[in-house]
Design a protein around this motif. Sequence first.
Motif, mmCIF file in Angstrom:
data_model
loop_
_atom_site.group_PDB
_atom_site.id
_atom_site.type_symbol
_atom_site.label_atom_id
_atom_site.label_comp_id
_atom_site.label_asym_id
_atom_site.label_seq_id
_atom_site.Cartn_x
_atom_site.Cartn_y
_atom_site.Cartn_z
ATOM 1 N N SER A 26 10.376 6.970 -4.776
ATOM 2 C CA SER A 26 10.333 6.622 -6.203
ATOM 3 C C SER A 26 11.590 5.926 -6.694
ATOM 4 N N SER A 27 12.694 6.064 -5.976
ATOM 5 C CA SER A 27 13.941 5.420 -6.402
ATOM 6 C C SER A 27 14.183 4.082 -5.717
ATOM 7 N N SER A 28 13.265 3.649 -4.891
ATOM 8 C CA SER A 28 13.466 2.424 -4.103
ATOM 9 C C SER A 28 13.373 1.168 -4.979
ATOM 10 N N LEU A 72 9.009 -7.877 3.102
ATOM 11 C CA LEU A 72 7.848 -7.896 4.004
ATOM 12 C C LEU A 72 7.928 -6.788 5.057
ATOM 13 N N PRO A 73 9.110 -6.462 5.623
ATOM 14 C CA PRO A 73 9.187 -5.354 6.590
ATOM 15 C C PRO A 73 8.720 -4.015 6.026
ATOM 16 N N VAL A 74 8.902 -3.793 4.711
ATOM 17 C CA VAL A 74 8.433 -2.552 4.104
ATOM 18 C C VAL A 74 6.909 -2.516 4.107
ATOM 19 N N LEU A 75 6.287 -3.634 3.763
ATOM 20 C CA LEU A 75 4.827 -3.706 3.801
ATOM 21 C C LEU A 75 4.318 -3.533 5.228
ATOM 22 N N SER A 120 10.388 -5.403 -6.526
ATOM 23 C CA SER A 120 10.035 -6.621 -5.801
ATOM 24 C C SER A 120 8.536 -6.673 -5.525
ATOM 25 N N PHE A 121 7.921 -5.525 -5.257
ATOM 26 C CA PHE A 121 6.480 -5.473 -4.990
ATOM 27 C C PHE A 121 5.682 -5.896 -6.216
ATOM 28 N N ARG A 122 6.159 -5.489 -7.372
ATOM 29 C CA ARG A 122 5.497 -5.885 -8.619
ATOM 30 C C ARG A 122 5.454 -7.408 -8.735
ATOM 31 N N TYR A 123 6.556 -8.082 -8.407
ATOM 32 C CA TYR A 123 6.564 -9.545 -8.474
ATOM 33 C C TYR A 123 5.705 -10.155 -7.367
ATOM 34 N N PHE A 124 5.660 -9.499 -6.223
ATOM 35 C CA PHE A 124 4.871 -10.028 -5.110
ATOM 36 C C PHE A 124 3.382 -10.065 -5.460
ATOM 37 N N VAL A 125 2.846 -8.967 -5.993
ATOM 38 C CA VAL A 125 1.417 -8.945 -6.300
ATOM 39 C C VAL A 125 1.091 -9.792 -7.526
ATOM 40 N N TYR A 126 2.125 -10.230 -8.249
ATOM 41 C CA TYR A 126 1.881 -11.140 -9.357
ATOM 42 C C TYR A 126 1.824 -12.603 -8.895
ATOM 43 N N ARG A 127 1.980 -12.834 -7.609
ATOM 44 C CA ARG A 127 1.742 -14.190 -7.113
ATOM 45 C C ARG A 127 0.284 -14.541 -7.403
ATOM 46 N N PRO A 128 0.032 -15.747 -7.881
ATOM 47 C CA PRO A 128 -1.286 -16.043 -8.466
ATOM 48 C C PRO A 128 -2.458 -15.979 -7.501
ATOM 49 N N TRP A 129 -2.216 -16.002 -6.181
ATOM 50 C CA TRP A 129 -3.353 -15.955 -5.242
ATOM 51 C C TRP A 129 -4.211 -14.721 -5.485
ATOM 52 N N LEU A 162 2.739 7.966 -7.044
ATOM 53 C CA LEU A 162 4.046 8.287 -7.634
ATOM 54 C C LEU A 162 3.966 8.311 -9.158
ATOM 55 N N TYR A 163 3.212 7.377 -9.720
ATOM 56 C CA TYR A 163 3.055 7.318 -11.178
ATOM 57 C C TYR A 163 2.346 8.568 -11.697
ATOM 58 N N LEU A 164 1.232 8.923 -11.073
ATOM 59 C CA LEU A 164 0.480 10.097 -11.504
ATOM 60 C C LEU A 164 1.320 11.364 -11.373
ATOM 61 N N ARG A 165 2.051 11.459 -10.264
ATOM 62 C CA ARG A 165 2.866 12.651 -10.027
ATOM 63 C C ARG A 165 3.939 12.812 -11.097
ATOM 64 N N ARG A 166 4.631 11.735 -11.403
ATOM 65 C CA ARG A 166 5.748 11.831 -12.359
ATOM 66 C C ARG A 166 5.246 11.882 -13.803
ATOM 67 N N ASN A 167 4.086 11.272 -14.065
ATOM 68 C CA ASN A 167 3.600 11.217 -15.441
ATOM 69 C C ASN A 167 2.845 12.475 -15.847
ATOM 70 N N PHE A 168 2.093 13.056 -14.920
ATOM 71 C CA PHE A 168 1.222 14.160 -15.273
ATOM 72 C C PHE A 168 1.670 15.531 -14.741
ATOM 73 N N TYR A 169 2.447 15.545 -13.645
ATOM 74 C CA TYR A 169 2.688 16.819 -12.984
ATOM 75 C C TYR A 169 4.162 17.176 -12.793
ATOM 76 N N SER A 170 5.056 16.310 -13.227
ATOM 77 C CA SER A 170 6.470 16.572 -12.964
ATOM 78 C C SER A 170 7.110 17.473 -14.011
#
Length: 684
Positions: free
Chosen positions: A235-237, A194-197, A242-251, A295-303
């Motif tokens: 990108s290495s964090s 939560l402190p990161v958010l 953990s954020f992926r699991y957080f937004v998968y909370r059903p609310w 980060l996804y776009l940068r590493r997938n398309f431009y890195s």
Amino acid sequence: MSETASLPRACSRLCSDHGRLDSLKIVTSNAFKDPTVLCFPNPLEDRARYSYVRLGSPDQIRILELFPTEDPTSRVRLRVHHADLKDLKVAYTAISYVWGELDPDRGRLVECDGLRAYIQPNLHSALVRIRKRKRVSQFIWADALCIDQVEKDTTQAVQDAANKEKSVQVSMMDRIFSHAEQVIIDLGEEYDDLPVLDRYQAISEDSWASVNVAAGTSSLENSIETLKNWPLADSSSTFWTSFRYFVYRPWFTRVWVIQEYALARSPVFMIGSHFRDEKFLTDAVARAAQHLEILYLRRNFYSGKTHLDVVIGEAFFYVSEKQEAIFRICETRSRLSVQRTFCELFHAATTYFNATNLRDVAYALLGLSDDEDIKQDLYVNYMEDQRDLSLRISQYLVRRRFGRYPLYHCVGDIDIGYASWGFNLTNTREGLPNLIGPYGLSRRDVFNACGPADWVRKMSDLRADGLTVRGWVIDTIQDLMSERMAFDAELKTPSDVEDQSKFLGHALKWMYQVAMLQPLPESEFIQSCWRTVVADLAMPSGGEGGGFRRLREWTHADRCINTVEKVVRNRYKSSMGTLPESYKEDLSDTEADDLRIYSESFTFTLGHKLALSTEMETPCLVPHNAREHDKIVIVQGCQIPFILRTYYDEKGEYYRIVGCVYVHGIMDGEAIGDGSNCMDIEIR
């Protein structure tokens, strides 16, 4: 109603249940400063089950009085009050939360008007945490207790009365949440990151605008450089996992939250024992999701790398869908003054949200729609069969000039008990239907199979569940693949997506088998099949936010398809034993990019398979349940053709929709000629 007004009701019920008035003792409670606490000589587990007293008028609601305690482990104690929304005597807090499962083994026991009641663990957890906030009684509205959730083992008369009242209460949900002094949004248990958010939320709006690629206020490269200067997750964090699991909370994908958050006067987010203000969703959660996308776009398309970082890639796979849902929730609150039709709301809700009771996919949006008299025309009725609601929604949309939309998002010819053109409340989000928006047109008008023809329809004169449209029966289908591409609902992880590459091998085998049945040279036919597999659509590199385009309009389309054919052909040979299993293609960076571009377009293949049209002898991308001899039909005013199935009854011929279809070579009006052979087509 006064705080003690429910006491005579409780006494009457208790005397009836227990038979003896002397089993009830009214004593003074110093612990709770409440002179009317009901005390019993027997434990709560042995008392009668709480039962609802019917509300007195259509404007009344139930409000819970949540008693305080000095012992955080003590039983949750509640008293039920009836209150009139037109004349409220007390301010209350509404809770937005996810029900979760309620079964005899997991239900939490609470005291309600001195009697025993069972609630979902999620609600119980929320009440315990809310109780900690204040040392005085709090007035709460929570649907699981304030709306009669009638037990299935009661009499039919009791169930009907409860469902009738429930229908009225649900139709008032917009009023209930907009009248609440505060709405507490429970996002579940504690979250360590939560402190990161909080650091995302601390960035000013002007500063964040400088990295908003989607809004066009910044380039991808500039955004990356700016984000590096802030104390955020890189990108290495481990935060991204953990954020992926957080937004998968059903609310985040519960359909009722759209209304609950949008209409709240003062929403507050509760994460474990922590509270955050209304900006938490837009300025913390949504921003973190945007950062991940960058980060996804940068590493997938431009890195310059052919392999994506696993952590970022997997996190983005899971978060991207939820990100769209979060955007919809935020947008609804920020645009309350903008008129929105029910169909526009419904399109977003059935695509990104879900409900335990499928009826709620529609009912949860009534209070947000600007359609005139919608609550009278599309009323709440929990006694109605789901198949009747499905048809009623489609009939409503037809009357409101949105009739093409339900044709593309219909149940189809699966259950004969449903009208095939009735709206599919369980939207699997597969394939071609996703191209069709609320007004029945394909995004960016990428297809126009019907040419300039206008949409014409009327309710059937022969059948109560029928719809008559105008259109052209173009052809039939034959030689279908036995295998089909996965549905979106089946693609749960990145490895699931990789597994579906097997479909391409099956597709190539089908192409070889069918090539001899049509007039084109094999190589030319296979090229047209590869275009058909992705409905002739692609998302070229550098086009983030720019959407897809037709392959025929893209300069490098042939190069892209040749790369795909090369890879699939070699994999196919390997599966036949003509190449060693260890064989791998060495792809250049350009070829790897071309392969990715093609794979991005598999979304239009989901739930579909290849077939050949009988007369035109051209490849088609058809629904998974299509059959030989099903008809290819272009409906006047509909840009993508349909597969229809012929039936007969005592009134004559009619059709049922199977689904929509991509037919190579007729997607721009080529098949309808001068339109002179247009006919009435009855669908049911």
